[in-house]
Design a protein around this motif. Structure first.
Motif, PDB file in Angstrom:
ATOM      1  N   GLY A 151     -15.307  -4.571  33.539  1.00  0.00           N
ATOM      2  CA  GLY A 151     -16.537  -4.300  33.939  1.00  0.00           C
ATOM      3  C   GLY A 151     -16.696  -2.940  34.478  1.00  0.00           C
ATOM      4  N   PHE A 152     -17.945  -2.668  35.064  1.00  0.00           N
ATOM      5  CA  PHE A 152     -18.160  -1.188  35.452  1.00  0.00           C
ATOM      6  C   PHE A 152     -17.309  -0.725  36.271  1.00  0.00           C
ATOM      7  CE2 PHE A 152     -21.515   0.963  38.504  1.00  0.00           C
ATOM      8  CZ  PHE A 152     -21.433   2.189  37.966  1.00  0.00           C
ATOM      9  N   ILE A 153     -16.972  -1.024  37.371  1.00  0.00           N
ATOM     10  CA  ILE A 153     -16.322  -0.227  38.526  1.00  0.00           C
ATOM     11  C   ILE A 153     -14.935  -0.465  37.935  1.00  0.00           C
ATOM     12  CG2 ILE A 153     -15.763  -0.099  40.884  1.00  0.00           C
ATOM     13  CD1 ILE A 153     -18.554  -1.404  41.756  1.00  0.00           C
ATOM     14  N   ASP A 209      -9.405 -10.250  32.831  1.00  0.00           N
ATOM     15  CA  ASP A 209     -10.770 -10.316  33.033  1.00  0.00           C
ATOM     16  C   ASP A 209     -11.340 -11.475  31.915  1.00  0.00           C
ATOM     17  OD1 ASP A 209     -13.177  -7.819  33.352  1.00  0.00           O
ATOM     18  OD2 ASP A 209     -13.609  -9.479  32.110  1.00  0.00           O
ATOM     19  N   LYS A 210     -12.275 -12.107  32.336  1.00  0.00           N
ATOM     20  CA  LYS A 210     -12.855 -12.974  31.589  1.00  0.00           C
ATOM     21  C   LYS A 210     -13.591 -12.729  30.317  1.00  0.00           C
ATOM     22  CE  LYS A 210     -15.629 -17.398  31.989  1.00  0.00           C
ATOM     23  NZ  LYS A 210     -16.497 -17.844  33.109  1.00  0.00           N
ATOM     24  N   THR A 212     -16.871 -11.750  30.573  1.00  0.00           N
ATOM     25  CA  THR A 212     -18.259 -12.463  30.665  1.00  0.00           C
ATOM     26  C   THR A 212     -19.161 -11.391  29.973  1.00  0.00           C
ATOM     27  OG1 THR A 212     -18.926 -11.253  32.765  1.00  0.00           O
ATOM     28  CG2 THR A 212     -17.599 -13.377  32.869  1.00  0.00           C
ATOM     29  N   ASP A 231      -9.542 -16.710  33.247  1.00  0.00           N
ATOM     30  CA  ASP A 231     -10.651 -16.810  34.273  1.00  0.00           C
ATOM     31  C   ASP A 231     -10.094 -17.223  35.770  1.00  0.00           C
ATOM     32  OD1 ASP A 231     -12.719 -17.904  35.672  1.00  0.00           O
ATOM     33  OD2 ASP A 231     -13.358 -19.209  34.055  1.00  0.00           O
ATOM     34  N   ILE A 232     -10.409 -16.400  36.672  1.00  0.00           N
ATOM     35  CA  ILE A 232     -10.002 -16.526  38.132  1.00  0.00           C
ATOM     36  C   ILE A 232     -10.472 -17.780  38.602  1.00  0.00           C
ATOM     37  CG2 ILE A 232      -9.780 -14.270  38.498  1.00  0.00           C
ATOM     38  CD1 ILE A 232     -12.378 -14.167  40.319  1.00  0.00           C
ATOM     39  N   LEU A 291     -11.470  -7.314  41.994  1.00  0.00           N
ATOM     40  CA  LEU A 291     -12.916  -6.781  41.522  1.00  0.00           C
ATOM     41  C   LEU A 291     -13.645  -7.670  40.798  1.00  0.00           C
ATOM     42  CD1 LEU A 291     -11.153  -3.872  40.886  1.00  0.00           C
ATOM     43  CD2 LEU A 291     -13.166  -3.051  41.136  1.00  0.00           C
ATOM     44  N   SER A 328     -21.928 -10.025  39.868  1.00  0.00           N
ATOM     45  CA  SER A 328     -22.395  -8.888  40.610  1.00  0.00           C
ATOM     46  C   SER A 328     -23.993  -8.551  40.477  1.00  0.00           C
ATOM     47  CB  SER A 328     -21.665  -7.678  40.191  1.00  0.00           C
ATOM     48  OG  SER A 328     -22.258  -7.173  38.777  1.00  0.00           O
ATOM     49  N   SER A 372     -15.577  -5.363  47.966  1.00  0.00           N
ATOM     50  CA  SER A 372     -16.683  -6.037  48.435  1.00  0.00           C
ATOM     51  C   SER A 372     -17.778  -4.838  48.330  1.00  0.00           C
ATOM     52  CB  SER A 372     -16.416  -6.595  49.424  1.00  0.00           C
ATOM     53  OG  SER A 372     -17.580  -7.630  49.666  1.00  0.00           O
ATOM     54  N   TYR A 431     -25.862 -13.755  45.898  1.00  0.00           N
ATOM     55  CA  TYR A 431     -24.749 -13.045  45.404  1.00  0.00           C
ATOM     56  C   TYR A 431     -24.109 -12.497  46.857  1.00  0.00           C
ATOM     57  CZ  TYR A 431     -22.667  -8.284  44.710  1.00  0.00           C
ATOM     58  OH  TYR A 431     -21.920  -7.248  44.749  1.00  0.00           O
ATOM     59  N   LYS A 482     -20.359 -12.894  48.160  1.00  0.00           N
ATOM     60  CA  LYS A 482     -19.280 -11.816  48.588  1.00  0.00           C
ATOM     61  C   LYS A 482     -18.909 -12.031  50.075  1.00  0.00           C
ATOM     62  CE  LYS A 482     -18.042  -8.887  46.394  1.00  0.00           C
ATOM     63  NZ  LYS A 482     -16.856  -8.978  45.372  1.00  0.00           N
ATOM     64  N   ASN A 530     -23.489   1.407  43.366  1.00  0.00           N
ATOM     65  CA  ASN A 530     -22.808   2.588  42.527  1.00  0.00           C
ATOM     66  C   ASN A 530     -23.553   2.764  41.281  1.00  0.00           C
ATOM     67  OD1 ASN A 530     -19.138   1.891  42.342  1.00  0.00           O
ATOM     68  ND2 ASN A 530     -20.441   1.771  44.054  1.00  0.00           N
TER      69      ASN A 530
HETATM   70  P1  NAD Z   1     -19.221  -6.005  36.949  1.00  0.00           P
HETATM   71  O1  NAD Z   1     -20.498  -7.169  36.612  1.00  0.00           O
HETATM   72  O2  NAD Z   1     -19.878  -4.820  36.055  1.00  0.00           O
HETATM   73  O3  NAD Z   1     -18.138  -6.454  36.386  1.00  0.00           O
HETATM   74  C1  NAD Z   1     -17.339  -7.636  36.923  1.00  0.00           C
HETATM   75  C2  NAD Z   1     -16.136  -7.900  35.809  1.00  0.00           C
HETATM   76  O4  NAD Z   1     -15.692  -9.140  36.322  1.00  0.00           O
HETATM   77  C3  NAD Z   1     -16.614  -8.187  34.350  1.00  0.00           C
HETATM   78  O5  NAD Z   1     -15.612  -7.417  33.479  1.00  0.00           O
HETATM   79  C4  NAD Z   1     -16.426  -9.454  34.299  1.00  0.00           C
HETATM   80  O6  NAD Z   1     -16.122  -9.997  32.906  1.00  0.00           O
HETATM   81  C5  NAD Z   1     -15.584  -9.960  35.075  1.00  0.00           C
HETATM   82  N1  NAD Z   1     -15.414 -11.532  35.616  1.00  0.00           N
HETATM   83  C6  NAD Z   1     -16.536 -12.118  35.891  1.00  0.00           C
HETATM   84  N2  NAD Z   1     -16.204 -13.227  36.275  1.00  0.00           N
HETATM   85  C7  NAD Z   1     -14.924 -13.477  35.811  1.00  0.00           C
HETATM   86  C8  NAD Z   1     -13.900 -14.562  36.219  1.00  0.00           C
HETATM   87  N3  NAD Z   1     -14.321 -15.704  36.588  1.00  0.00           N
HETATM   88  N4  NAD Z   1     -12.638 -14.338  35.779  1.00  0.00           N
HETATM   89  C9  NAD Z   1     -12.212 -12.902  35.266  1.00  0.00           C
HETATM   90  N5  NAD Z   1     -13.111 -12.048  35.311  1.00  0.00           N
HETATM   91  C10 NAD Z   1     -14.309 -12.399  35.600  1.00  0.00           C
HETATM   92  O7  NAD Z   1     -19.130  -5.709  38.299  1.00  0.00           O
HETATM   93  P2  NAD Z   1     -19.103  -4.250  39.045  1.00  0.00           P
HETATM   94  O8  NAD Z   1     -20.365  -3.732  39.487  1.00  0.00           O
HETATM   95  O9  NAD Z   1     -18.099  -3.726  38.262  1.00  0.00           O
HETATM   96  O10 NAD Z   1     -18.519  -4.782  40.271  1.00  0.00           O
HETATM   97  C11 NAD Z   1     -17.207  -5.146  40.574  1.00  0.00           C
HETATM   98  C12 NAD Z   1     -16.803  -5.459  42.087  1.00  0.00           C
HETATM   99  O11 NAD Z   1     -17.419  -4.529  43.035  1.00  0.00           O
HETATM  100  C13 NAD Z   1     -17.520  -6.603  42.549  1.00  0.00           C
HETATM  101  O12 NAD Z   1     -16.564  -7.449  43.114  1.00  0.00           O
HETATM  102  C14 NAD Z   1     -18.623  -6.298  43.071  1.00  0.00           C
HETATM  103  O13 NAD Z   1     -19.195  -7.329  44.039  1.00  0.00           O
HETATM  104  C15 NAD Z   1     -18.108  -4.906  43.829  1.00  0.00           C
HETATM  105  N6  NAD Z   1     -19.161  -4.127  44.224  1.00  0.00           N
HETATM  106  C16 NAD Z   1     -20.049  -3.732  43.018  1.00  0.00           C
HETATM  107  C17 NAD Z   1     -21.068  -2.603  43.577  1.00  0.00           C
HETATM  108  C18 NAD Z   1     -22.095  -2.157  42.545  1.00  0.00           C
HETATM  109  O14 NAD Z   1     -22.869  -1.269  42.917  1.00  0.00           O
HETATM  110  N7  NAD Z   1     -22.007  -2.511  41.148  1.00  0.00           N
HETATM  111  C19 NAD Z   1     -21.067  -1.938  44.972  1.00  0.00           C
HETATM  112  C20 NAD Z   1     -20.216  -2.340  45.543  1.00  0.00           C
HETATM  113  C21 NAD Z   1     -19.399  -3.599  45.320  1.00  0.00           C
END
Ligand code: NAD
Ligand code: TYD
Length: 351
Positions: free
Chosen positions: A10-12, A33-34, A36, A59-60, A81, A85, A130, A156, A160, A186
């Motif tokens: 995913g992103f972060i 990673d699943k 998605t 899948d977690i 992570l 999200s 988180s 959401y 969390k 982010n």
């Molecule tokens: P994202 O949606 O870009 O990525 C989430 C990743 O999790 C994806 O690669 C997805 O395929 C994977 N995923 C989803 N469901 C799954 C499952 N059941 N099993 C395995 N993998 C699975 O999210 P992000 O923006 O990168 O955020 C990552 C974490 O950071 C999250 O926990 C989010 O709550 C937290 N966070 C995000 C932000 C933000 O601004 N984006 C800020 C603070 C905290």
């Protein structure tokens, strides 16, 4: 050290995985990673062949799969992570958020607990990533500290918050060595174009309307994604067990001001007359339960561990815009959904 990062596509997660794989060649990093809609292995194409890196599709929410994986791999640490999200998706499909964010987290905690119970000196840390959204919404003043009471408003943030409570409960009940961080919004490369900044960036490039909820007066505290990854690395290695750290950029902007700034940067970069892109701004119906303001006090992280952001918002946004303009293939693949088909095929062929 063998570390499991969840949600690394995913992103972060992709920025964190890259940092850990490159900075610590002596560690083995597994990315579970699943894949998605939000997971994209193209985010990690530059490190996919590193010998200390392995991708695992899974899948977690699948407890049996997670337990087997942990027993087989005997991880020393987890950085979690993986999550659903996006607030707007949580409003239309809350249950999916409960499944992934709550049940998925508890599955990981159970598997980690087994490793920790069997060999307490070998399993050293469960790091839960988180969000500041668990604290709810601020009025015009004040900031979230680590002591702020939880008050989530969206499905959401409720999911969390629940996962954070479970992580603390596993520390208090079973002694699991945990750390939690709660970060502000982010932005940066590889951000999926459903979120405000990449959505508007993509729409500006394509001359489409920029949907601003309500009057655009809601305030978010923006942090460059690489600075979040750096903070996670520091907290992972240096935080005392059981601790929580807030991460944020001291960088509050109303949504409308962020988008106006983005419009101005892109007027220049796309050689459009000044003011062209602002005409795309369109005010639309507000999000239900829209939190007015988030602002993080990251003073504890600075004081204890010396972390401060490395770039200003203007610098980070310029880097972000340049990345999207240079990577329009990534953007086109993501918006067309082609990335999933392509990488699924690559993955199946190589396994
Ligand atoms: P994202 O949606 O870009 O990525 C989430 C990743 O999790 C994806 O690669 C997805 O395929 C994977 N995923 C989803 N469901 C799954 C499952 N059941 N099993 C395995 N993998 C699975 O999210 P992000 O923006 O990168 O955020 C990552 C974490 O950071 C999250 O926990 C989010 O709550 C937290 N966070 C995000 C932000 C933000 O601004 N984006 C800020 C603070 C905290
Ligand atoms: P978003 O990027 O979805 O992050 P979060 O909801 O986690 O803060 O939204 C950031 C802000 O932008 C939030 O106040 C909602 C607003 N927003 C819009 O005005 N228009 C949009 O199309 C989106 C996706 C968000």
């Amino acid at each position: 050290m063998k570390i499991l990062i969840t949600g690394g596509a995913g992103f972060i997660g992709s920025h964190l995985t890259r940092l850990m794989v490159n900075k610590y060649p002596g560690y083995t990093i597994h990315n579970l990673d699943k894949l998605t809609y939000a997971g994209n292995l193209a985010n990690l194409s530059d490190i996919e062949n590193n010998t200390n890196y392995k991708f695992i599709k899974g899948d977690i929410v699948d407890a049996e799969f997670i337990n087997d994986l942990f027993i087989r791999e005997q991880y020393n640490a987890v950085i979690h992570l993986a999550a659903e999200s996006h607030v707007d998706r949580s409003i239309s499909n809350p249950l999916e958020f409960v499944m992934t964010n709550v049940i998925g987290t508890v599955n990981l905690l159970n598997a980690a607990k087994t490793l920790y119970k069997n060999n307490p000196s070998s399993f050293i840390k469960f790091y839960h990533v988180s969000t500041d959204e668990v604290y709810g919404a601020l009025g015009e003043s004040g900031m979230f500290t680590e002591e702020t009471s939880y008050d989530p408003h969206s499905p959401y943030s409720a999911s969390k918050a629940s996962s954070d409570h479970f992580v603390r409960a596993y520390h208090d009940t079973y002694g699991l060595p945990v750390v939690i961080s709660n970060c502000s919004n982010n932005y940066g490369p590889n951000h999926f174009p459903e979120k405000l900044i990449p959505l508007c960036l993509n729409n500006i490039i394509n001359n489409k309307p920029l949907p601003i909820y309500g009057k655009g007066e809601n305030i978010r505290d923006w942090l460059f994604v690489v600075d979040h990854a750096i903070a996670i690395d520091i907290i992972f290695h240096e935080a005392k067990l059981g601790n929580t750290y807030n991460i944020g950029g001291h960088n509050e902007w109303t949504n409308i001001d962020v988008i106006r700034l983005l419009c101005r940067i892109l007027d220049k970069k796309l050689n459009r007359p000044e003011g062209t892109n602002e005409k795309l701004i369109t005010f639309v119906t507000d999000r239900a339960g829209h939190d007015l303001r988030y602002a993080i006090d990251a003073g504890k992280l600075k004081k204890d561990l010396g972390w401060v952001p490395s770039v200003t918002f203007e610098q980070g946004l310029e880097l972000t815009v340049d990345w999207y303009l240079d990577n329009q293939n990534w953007l086109n693949n993501v918006t067309s959904g082609n990335y999933a088909k392509y990488y699924e095929k690559q993955y199946l062929n190589s396994n």
